[in-house]
Design an enzyme around this catalytic site. Structure first.
Site, mmCIF file in Angstrom:
data_model
loop_
_atom_site.group_PDB
_atom_site.id
_atom_site.type_symbol
_atom_site.label_atom_id
_atom_site.label_comp_id
_atom_site.label_asym_id
_atom_site.label_seq_id
_atom_site.Cartn_x
_atom_site.Cartn_y
_atom_site.Cartn_z
ATOM 1 N N SER A 197 -9.828 1.572 2.499
ATOM 2 C CA SER A 197 -8.963 2.389 1.674
ATOM 3 C C SER A 197 -7.884 1.594 0.939
ATOM 4 O O SER A 197 -7.326 2.085 -0.040
ATOM 5 C CB SER A 197 -8.285 3.461 2.534
ATOM 6 N N LYS A 203 0.860 -1.186 0.000
ATOM 7 C CA LYS A 203 0.000 0.000 0.000
ATOM 8 C C LYS A 203 0.898 1.239 0.000
ATOM 9 O O LYS A 203 1.920 1.271 0.712
ATOM 10 C CB LYS A 203 -0.892 -0.036 1.243
ATOM 11 N N SER A 211 -9.993 -0.821 6.713
ATOM 12 C CA SER A 211 -9.374 -0.659 5.391
ATOM 13 C C SER A 211 -8.637 -1.872 4.840
ATOM 14 O O SER A 211 -8.211 -1.840 3.690
ATOM 15 C CB SER A 211 -8.426 0.537 5.393
HETATM 16 N N1 GLN Z 1 -13.183 3.788 5.856
HETATM 17 C C1 GLN Z 1 -12.702 4.210 7.137
HETATM 18 C C2 GLN Z 1 -12.317 5.677 7.054
HETATM 19 O O1 GLN Z 1 -12.556 6.254 6.057
HETATM 20 C C3 GLN Z 1 -11.534 3.384 7.564
HETATM 21 C C4 GLN Z 1 -10.303 3.701 6.829
HETATM 22 C C5 GLN Z 1 -9.117 2.886 7.257
HETATM 23 O O2 GLN Z 1 -9.257 1.836 7.901
HETATM 24 N N2 GLN Z 1 -7.953 3.386 6.946
HETATM 25 O O3 GLN Z 1 -11.804 6.244 7.949
#
Ligand code: GLN
Length: 490
Positions: free
Chosen positions: A161, A86, A185
């Site tokens: 994400s 990532k 994410s």
């Molecule tokens: N979708 C969640 C957010 O937007 C979690 C994101 C993540 O785990 N980095 O914060």
């Protein structure tokens, strides 16, 4: 389902198999790499899993692995295994963008600890994967480099994400990938892309070199096509790191050794609050089918109520933005990446941040700064911290009787581009089942279990108490072995 997909046309060998072949000299790491680069060159144009593909560097690392084997050495448990990272994991001398314009041109001076550990185990980094900017989102639509597409259906999101990492594994670009999970994410994109995704216990995997979003929640973890591959990567990257002050002083639990233990005699809870309102009927049905499969395998499964999880989303959207507003203060046009010049330092910072951050990141910074401001701190941030404690206590009470819990990983299967971008709350609701484990600091993973009415993958979330990785992996291994095959409606 759309006819447009980018799934591998031939089976992709698991990392465990590839590493064994490379270690024994049966296959070269270069040959393994070329096979994956060929898939990337066929389908990356459609998928956009990567912000950067590192063909040349990957060929050099693969050649080094082959030289070790030729010299009679052992490159390690991930010998010659291509991995995707990532793009919020620091890589020395290689652009690390967090899919944000504000980091354009920045090259970290060091490798994240997890990147060092992968290299030391013989893995070959093939590229940096796309994400929602600074890991804020659930679809990769908030990426400055454009969205990633779901390899199962190119008209759908891969989740986020870490959507690029999930898609890279689903498309066979790499057998394993790393992501980060602050509120879901890793698990949510894993579910939407039909792969395994693991968020370990907070503190088990080093955060040194993971670009910070919400430091008390962020954890690094793997994506893989199989439970065994995910377990192997956890053991390689996990364990104490003196460079991370929140790192636990211990090794990653020995999950690989317990994958065949089964679930006979285990007590597993089905979380009532994660099966009702807001959860698609077909997804809930798959999770209930998973519960039945676990019962058939000898576990005792019961429904359990954990009422405080219903406040998880609200608490998370105070805690995570509060920490983000502080963490992202460092992007000031001076220390990293992009600068937009202006007559004074103050104006330069405003211009840089205005141009450099996307709308979702700005929304989080404003929300977090507000939640922390004098006069509102107790009412918002303080209260969210109390809810966080309550969630952990309710989980801990359930784990006095139960070894693991299951739920959907995502409330729906993969949705279409644009479906949830107009209303941030609709996007946030994607993580309603995953956020509670981050707030508690507990391990949780997503394992594919059949498909929904639209033929797209469903992921079952397996949660366990702190350091309960062995229990979570045992349940996941059983679900993997009995899962209805993806692609065939179940
Ligand atoms: N979708 C969640 C957010 O937007 C979690 C994101 C993540 O785990 N980095 O914060």
């Amino acid at each position: 389902m759309s006819s447009r997909s980018a799934l591998p046309s031939t089976p992709v060998a698991p990392a465990t198999v590839l590493a064994a072949a490379v270690r024994s000299g049966e296959r070269t790491a270069l040959d393994v790499l070329e096979e994956h680069l060929a898939r990337i060159s066929d389908h990356e144009v459609d998928v956009h899993a990567f912000n950067l593909v590192l063909e040349d560097r990957a060929r050099e690392s693969a050649a080094a692995v082959d030289a070790r084997v030729a010299a009679g050495g052992d490159p390690g448990p991930l010998a010659g295994v291509p991995v995707a990272l990532k793009d919020n994991l620091c890589t020395r001398g290689v652009a690390t963008t967090c899919s944000s314009r504000i980091l354009e041109g920045w090259e970290p001076p060091y490798d994240a600890t997890v990147v060092q550990r992968l290299a030391a185990a013989g893995a070959v980094v093939v590229g940096k994967t796309n994400l929602d900017e600074f890991a804020m989102g659930s679809s990769t639509e908030h990426s400055a480099t454009g969205p990633t597409r779901n390899p199962h259906d190119l008209d759908r999101v891969p989740g986020g994400s870490s959507g690029g990492s999930a898609a890279a594994v689903a498309a066979g670009f790499a057998p394993v990938a790393l992501g980060s999970d602050t509120g879901g994410s890793i698990r949510q994109p894993a579910a939407l892309c039909g792969v395994v995704g693991v968020k370990p216990t907070y503190g088990l995997v080093s955060r040194l070199g993971l670009v910070a979003f919400a430091s008390s929640l962020d954890q690094v973890g793997p994506f893989a096509a199989t439970v065994a591959d995910a377990a192997l990567v956890c053991e390689v990257v996990g364990g104490h790191d003196p460079g991370d002050s929140t790192s636990l002083p211990q090794d990653f639990p020995r999950v690989l050794a317990h994958l065949d233990d089964g679930v006979e005699g285990m007590r597993i809870g089905l979380v009532t609050e994660m099966l009702g309102e807001g959860i698609a009927v077909d997804v809930a049905a798959r999770v209930r089918a998973a519960a039945e499969a676990l019962t058939a395998a000898g576990a005792e499964v019961e429904e359990v109520s954990i009422p405080a999880v219903t406040y998880g989303l609200s608490a998370y959207y105070l805690v995570a933005p509060a920490e983000a507003s502080s963490n992202l203060a460092r992007y000031d046009g001076v220390r990293y990446g992009r600068r937009v010049d202006a007559p004074t330092a103050g104006e330069m910072m405003v211009a840089t941040r205005t141009a450099g951050f996307g709308d979702e990141v700005k929304r989080r910074i404003v929300l977090g700064t507000y939640a922390l401001s004098a006069g509102y701190y107790d009412a918002f941030y303080g209260k969210a911290l109390r809810v966080r404690t309550l969630i952990r206590e309710e989980f801990d009470a359930a784990y006095e009787r139960l070894d693991a819990l299951i739920s959907p990983a995502s409330p729906t299967t993969a949705f279409a581009f644009g479906d949830k971008t107009a209303d941030p709350v609709q996007m946030y609701l994607n993580d309603v089942c995953t956020i509670p484990s981050n707030l508690a600091g507990h391990p949780a993973l997503s394992v594919p279990f059949g498909v929904g009415d639209d033929g797209l993958p469903v992921g079952v979330q397996v949660m366990a108490p702190a350091l309960g990785e062995v229990a979570a992996f045992r349940v996941a291994a059983v679900l993997e072995s009995v899962a209805p095959s993806a692609g065939a409606p179940s």
